[in-house]
Design a protein around this motif. Sequence first.
Motif, PDB file in Angstrom:
ATOM      1  N   SER A 200       0.748  -0.950  -0.458  1.00 25.38           N
ATOM      2  CA  SER A 200      -0.593  -0.166  -0.063  1.00 25.38           C
ATOM      3  C   SER A 200       0.677   1.606   0.443  1.00 25.38           C
ATOM      4  O   SER A 200       0.233   2.911  -0.525  1.00 25.38           O
ATOM      5  CB  SER A 200      -1.084   0.013   1.400  1.00 25.38           C
TER       6      SER A 200
ATOM      7  N   LYS B  36      -2.061   0.950  -4.958  1.00 24.21           N
ATOM      8  CA  LYS B  36      -3.194   1.202  -4.641  1.00 24.21           C
ATOM      9  C   LYS B  36      -3.848  -0.391  -4.292  1.00 24.21           C
ATOM     10  O   LYS B  36      -3.782  -0.807  -5.004  1.00 24.21           O
ATOM     11  CB  LYS B  36      -4.493   1.842  -4.912  1.00 24.21           C
TER      12      LYS B  36
ATOM     13  N   GLU C 274     -10.056  -4.363  -3.661  1.00 19.37           N
ATOM     14  CA  GLU C 274     -10.349  -4.168  -2.635  1.00 19.37           C
ATOM     15  C   GLU C 274     -10.708  -5.493  -2.375  1.00 19.37           C
ATOM     16  O   GLU C 274     -10.246  -6.401  -2.925  1.00 19.37           O
ATOM     17  CB  GLU C 274     -12.104  -4.087  -2.901  1.00 19.37           C
TER      18      GLU C 274
END
Length: 252
Positions: free
Chosen positions: A216, A220, A223
């Motif tokens: 991170s 990104k 999810e």
Amino acid sequence: MEEAEIPLDRLMEGRVSLLLCYPRFTREEAERRLEELRGLGVDAIILEGRHEVEGLKVLGKGHVSIAVEARVGDEVYALKIRRTDADRESFMDEAEKLGMANEVGVGPRLVRHTDNFLLMELIKGEYLPEWIEALGPGDAELLRGVLKGLLEKARKLDEIGLDHGELSRAHRHIIVSGGEPRLIDFESASTERRVSNITSLTQYLFINRRMRRLISRVLKPPEIQPLIEALKQYKREPSDENYRRILEVCSL
Ligand SMILES: Nc1ncnc2c1ncn2[C@@H]1O[C@H](COP(=O)(O)OP(=O)(O)O)[C@@H](O)[C@H]1O
Ligand SMILES: [Mg+2]
């Protein structure tokens, strides 16, 4: 201080003989192993690496083996030495599995093996977590490339039905070398289990907290819920399409 390079005919004189026959040293076993090592064509052991055993520099130490650098002629290789307390009788099985992985371009190239030694390509580089730690926010594409390369390798192993077995806790089984991720240690690999290379690796990279946090800092991460869904689908049917879906969810 021991010299860095110890030729085989001086191996029994110094502490380096302890590595040959670790952790329970006996002179007879060490002598036997020395002969075996000669048979492999090894000229010298090189005490180099980021780990230490008995105060000697080595490439690494696992449950089954000690890994050191070894010189054969002008070439330097990695040499796994079977521990005396290993729960494996020989490197036969590991060599067979590594050979299978090599056929699809995965793993260090196997050179030769005996019961107590496995000689293979030396992979120089850094463990994946340390490699990622040294990256900056501008290195997103570089990291993406390495992560994708890793998944591709895991996919190849899935395709040939070879389960690596240690990819869910892979801190010391992925080395980034010259920008390429390399999978090492086929000691736990099996063709008997249902393959879970992609699922284990993806979990390790993106669900395992430590790795997710590391990644991170640079890019990104995916999810979690959609990723778990994609993994479930792939587990049900490990098709190309379902594999590509995982890559997509991971933006790779
Ligand atoms: N081909 C190689 N090149 C470089 N280092 C290696 C290589 N093989 C093993 N090592 C190092 O030695 C350590 C122990 O090797 P590993 O194959 O994991 O042994 P074990 O089967 O006993 O777990 C690894 O974590 C790695 O640091
Ligand atoms: Mg290991």
